[in-house]
Scaffold this motif. Sequence first.
Motif, PDB file in Angstrom:
ATOM      1  N   UNK A  80       0.840  -1.206   0.000  1.00 15.07           N
ATOM      2  CA  UNK A  80       0.000   0.000   0.000  1.00 15.07           C
ATOM      3  C   UNK A  80       0.870   1.249   0.000  1.00 15.07           C
ATOM      4  N   UNK A  81       1.846   1.302   0.899  1.00 17.22           N
ATOM      5  CA  UNK A  81       2.716   2.469   0.942  1.00 17.22           C
ATOM      6  C   UNK A  81       3.643   2.517  -0.271  1.00 17.22           C
ATOM      7  N   UNK A  82       4.032   1.344  -0.766  1.00 15.81           N
ATOM      8  CA  UNK A  82       4.873   1.303  -1.972  1.00 15.81           C
ATOM      9  C   UNK A  82       4.181   2.026  -3.125  1.00 15.81           C
ATOM     10  N   UNK A  83       2.887   1.777  -3.282  1.00 14.50           N
ATOM     11  CA  UNK A  83       2.170   2.361  -4.414  1.00 14.50           C
ATOM     12  C   UNK A  83       1.513   3.695  -4.074  1.00 14.50           C
ATOM     13  N   UNK A  84       1.474   4.049  -2.785  1.00 15.17           N
ATOM     14  CA  UNK A  84       0.935   5.358  -2.421  1.00 15.17           C
ATOM     15  C   UNK A  84       2.008   6.443  -2.498  1.00 15.17           C
ATOM     16  N   UNK A  85       3.225   6.114  -2.098  1.00 16.92           N
ATOM     17  CA  UNK A  85       4.300   7.105  -2.081  1.00 16.92           C
ATOM     18  C   UNK A  85       4.612   7.705  -3.447  1.00 16.92           C
ATOM     19  N   UNK A  86       4.403   6.991  -4.577  1.00 20.00           N
ATOM     20  CA  UNK A  86       4.642   7.640  -5.865  1.00 20.00           C
ATOM     21  C   UNK A  86       3.853   8.924  -6.091  1.00 20.00           C
ATOM     22  N   UNK A  87       2.781   9.141  -5.316  1.00 17.40           N
ATOM     23  CA  UNK A  87       2.091  10.435  -5.401  1.00 17.40           C
ATOM     24  C   UNK A  87       3.079  11.559  -5.090  1.00 17.40           C
ATOM     25  N   UNK A  88       3.939  11.325  -4.098  1.00 15.89           N
ATOM     26  CA  UNK A  88       4.959  12.307  -3.739  1.00 15.89           C
ATOM     27  C   UNK A  88       6.225  12.155  -4.578  1.00 15.89           C
TER      28      UNK A  88
ATOM     29  N   UNK B  22      -2.858  13.080 -18.968  1.00 10.42           N
ATOM     30  CA  UNK B  22      -1.925  13.853 -18.153  1.00 10.42           C
ATOM     31  C   UNK B  22      -1.288  14.976 -18.967  1.00 10.42           C
ATOM     32  N   UNK B  23      -1.245  16.215 -18.437  1.00  7.98           N
ATOM     33  CA  UNK B  23      -0.471  17.257 -19.088  1.00  7.98           C
ATOM     34  C   UNK B  23       0.992  16.834 -19.169  1.00  7.98           C
ATOM     35  N   UNK B  24       1.705  17.109 -20.276  1.00 12.84           N
ATOM     36  CA  UNK B  24       3.089  16.647 -20.417  1.00 12.84           C
ATOM     37  C   UNK B  24       3.992  17.045 -19.266  1.00 12.84           C
ATOM     38  N   UNK B  25       3.778  18.216 -18.682  1.00 11.74           N
ATOM     39  CA  UNK B  25       4.648  18.673 -17.597  1.00 11.74           C
ATOM     40  C   UNK B  25       4.366  17.945 -16.280  1.00 11.74           C
ATOM     41  N   UNK B  26       3.284  17.172 -16.219  1.00  5.86           N
ATOM     42  CA  UNK B  26       2.913  16.480 -14.991  1.00  5.86           C
ATOM     43  C   UNK B  26       2.744  14.977 -15.211  1.00  5.86           C
ATOM     44  N   UNK B  27       3.495  14.425 -16.182  1.00  3.95           N
ATOM     45  CA  UNK B  27       3.320  13.018 -16.538  1.00  3.95           C
ATOM     46  C   UNK B  27       3.595  12.099 -15.351  1.00  3.95           C
ATOM     47  N   UNK B  28       4.745  12.282 -14.695  1.00  2.31           N
ATOM     48  CA  UNK B  28       5.077  11.408 -13.564  1.00  2.31           C
ATOM     49  C   UNK B  28       4.124  11.638 -12.395  1.00  2.31           C
ATOM     50  N   UNK B  29       3.668  12.870 -12.217  1.00  2.52           N
ATOM     51  CA  UNK B  29       2.742  13.171 -11.134  1.00  2.52           C
ATOM     52  C   UNK B  29       1.428  12.423 -11.330  1.00  2.52           C
ATOM     53  N   UNK B  30       0.892  12.448 -12.551  1.00  2.91           N
ATOM     54  CA  UNK B  30      -0.349  11.739 -12.828  1.00  2.91           C
ATOM     55  C   UNK B  30      -0.181  10.234 -12.677  1.00  2.91           C
ATOM     56  N   UNK B  31       0.951   9.704 -13.197  1.00  2.00           N
ATOM     57  CA  UNK B  31       1.185   8.273 -13.059  1.00  2.00           C
ATOM     58  C   UNK B  31       1.386   7.920 -11.587  1.00  2.00           C
ATOM     59  N   UNK B  32       1.940   8.853 -10.817  1.00  2.00           N
ATOM     60  CA  UNK B  32       2.036   8.624  -9.380  1.00  2.00           C
ATOM     61  C   UNK B  32       0.663   8.444  -8.769  1.00  2.00           C
ATOM     62  N   UNK B  33      -0.299   9.246  -9.201  1.00  2.00           N
ATOM     63  CA  UNK B  33      -1.661   9.093  -8.689  1.00  2.00           C
ATOM     64  C   UNK B  33      -2.334   7.837  -9.223  1.00  2.00           C
ATOM     65  N   UNK B  34      -1.925   7.378 -10.405  1.00  3.84           N
ATOM     66  CA  UNK B  34      -2.450   6.092 -10.879  1.00  3.84           C
ATOM     67  C   UNK B  34      -2.105   4.996  -9.881  1.00  3.84           C
ATOM     68  N   UNK B  35      -0.929   5.100  -9.288  1.00  7.61           N
ATOM     69  CA  UNK B  35      -0.495   4.080  -8.344  1.00  7.61           C
ATOM     70  C   UNK B  35      -1.330   4.091  -7.064  1.00  7.61           C
ATOM     71  N   UNK B  36      -2.119   5.140  -6.833  1.00  6.59           N
ATOM     72  CA  UNK B  36      -3.034   5.126  -5.685  1.00  6.59           C
ATOM     73  C   UNK B  36      -4.016   3.969  -5.823  1.00  6.59           C
ATOM     74  N   UNK B  37      -4.492   3.732  -7.034  1.00  3.09           N
ATOM     75  CA  UNK B  37      -5.417   2.611  -7.243  1.00  3.09           C
ATOM     76  C   UNK B  37      -4.731   1.288  -6.932  1.00  3.09           C
ATOM     77  N   UNK B  38      -3.466   1.167  -7.308  1.00  2.00           N
ATOM     78  CA  UNK B  38      -2.719  -0.050  -7.003  1.00  2.00           C
ATOM     79  C   UNK B  38      -2.485  -0.171  -5.499  1.00  2.00           C
ATOM     80  N   UNK B  39      -2.215   0.967  -4.834  1.00  2.00           N
ATOM     81  CA  UNK B  39      -2.003   0.944  -3.382  1.00  2.00           C
ATOM     82  C   UNK B  39      -3.233   0.404  -2.674  1.00  2.00           C
ATOM     83  N   UNK B  40      -4.397   0.932  -3.017  1.00  2.00           N
ATOM     84  CA  UNK B  40      -5.634   0.458  -2.398  1.00  2.00           C
ATOM     85  C   UNK B  40      -5.890  -1.003  -2.750  1.00  2.00           C
ATOM     86  N   UNK B  41      -5.593  -1.375  -3.999  1.00  5.04           N
ATOM     87  CA  UNK B  41      -5.793  -2.755  -4.416  1.00  5.04           C
ATOM     88  C   UNK B  41      -4.930  -3.723  -3.634  1.00  5.04           C
TER      89      UNK B  41
END
Length: 590
Positions: free
Chosen positions: A78-86, A510-529
């Motif tokens: 959960x934390x592994x896939x939640x931390x990518x938000x940051x 995702x806006x090009x300047x925020x690609x990693x940020x958006x993919x980081x939030x994608x990992x929130x779904x994996x964290x909860x899963x």
Amino acid sequence: MSISSPSGHSSAGAQTVNTQKAGFSRAFYVANLMEIFERLAWYGFFAVSSVYMTTPSAQGGVGFTDLERGAVQGIIPFFLYLLPVLTGALGDQLGYRKMFLLSFAIMAPGYYLLGQAQSFWPFFAALSLVALGAACFKPVVVGTISHSTNDSNRGLGFGIFYTMVNIGGFLGPLLAGALRAISWDAVFMMSACWILINFIPVLWFYRDPPSLKREKAPLGNVLKEAQSVLGNGRFALTLLVAVVLLMCSGVEVLSYGQAFTLIGVWLVANLIWDRIANKVTWANIPWWAQPMRISNVRFALYLAIIAGFWTVYNQLFYTLPLFIRDYVDTRDLLNFIAFFGEDAVAFFAYVDSSQLQSAIQALHAQLHEGTQPTAEALRLQWVHLKVNVPVAELNALMAQLSASVMLSSAQLQHLTNELLIYRQINPEYLINLDFAAIVLLQILVSYLCQRIKPFYVLTAGLVVMCGAFGLMATELTATGGALIATVILLIALGEMLTSPKSQEYVASIAPPSQAALYMGYYFVSMALGFLFAGFLSGWSYATLVQQQNRPDLMWALFGALALVTAIALFLFNRYLIQKSALQAPTEQTA
């Protein structure tokens, strides 16, 4: 010509990479190479994690209960896939190359320390270190793929990337299965070595994508930018407290009834406070007292639904290996493997004969001391030696041992050879069919599906997974290796349809300047899963399988969850996406 995201954002830097060329940049190929080695390390451990954690210390494991195993497998990932938000936001700000180096420096010692831990909390701490390093790695490697692709090749690019994921996933368990025949420590040392190798490509060949525009910003600004994607700090706090209460039930600090009661009270209290806070007019209200705000309702709902997919899919690694070890008769598959010679049988179903002989001698001594275990208890004890002996055979064996006052070497060898008939294929090798299918077929599946709307493909993948678990739930006779192989291949097909498309969809908005940020939030779904998968696996296996002897109910539960997720995704697409395209959070606030 500039490349624009569906939300209307454009980037001159993205033009440098994604226009004029239909191919991929060097960063794309280096990122894929590093992904292979990182997956070798992770799946070399992860594919055997359930077996290792529930193996008694006498056989080299750590002897966790299923509830303890479920807690570790739920909380740490959960934390592994939640931390990518940051870490995704930091990667956009500090540069991808620095984040790669940081991740490898953290992960390598973490994997080594896993093999040294002998109890729950040291193991938990070592795996937390691995999770932190992986959280630094994940959003920037996916961000590199996003920066290196455009609308014309994004589907193919993510298909190639997902194939590389599964090459590592295929080879990792194969090597781990061979090494654990030597010792469990060798498995963890191997994972640490794979991470150390990754320093070579990142130091010599990797450079940040040209379209990545880094701007130095204080950490507070990075956090504010991260909040802009999903919701404000108050929204994050509300969810975090609810998740922590759920985790407390996982580690048995609270019962599940107490945890869910407290979660309900917490959510109701927050809703009541929001009604009050909306009427407050004083200035400079603290962030924790502000009303909850979701920046992008549709994106948040999408992530919540996709969490259902990851909850179901992860049972492939959390629950199925244990079920294979404890209850599946794989002799039908071993008969097929035997056509390739005894060496093939010894590789896929290695049994330490000396440990098996020691177990027979211990049983002989126990019987003559006047203590006789139940045949089922003995069977579940001996599956850790990789033999699954039928109850009738164990009863006959105990009768024979009880009648023999002395156990000669010849008798011991004869009994050992009889038990070797029931040797089992390592669960990780069967699970590896998932990776093998994806390595062989993912690019083809991605190519065939690239013109189909993502949500149709996503829904189809979940329906296939529902069918896979439905097969397990309706199996009324003894489960054999052929059925398990069919189920794993169906899960692989569902994964091939769902996982790449779910990531591709987020990359496309995702806006090009925020690609990693958006993919980081994608990992929130994996964290909860992962969180739900771990707790659900630990509870269902301990309660439905071991206590109630109803594995059909457990598999039906997983199948029903896949079906509910498919229906939710279908309704989400029909009533929200088709009527109003998902917009960037900078353009829409809900």
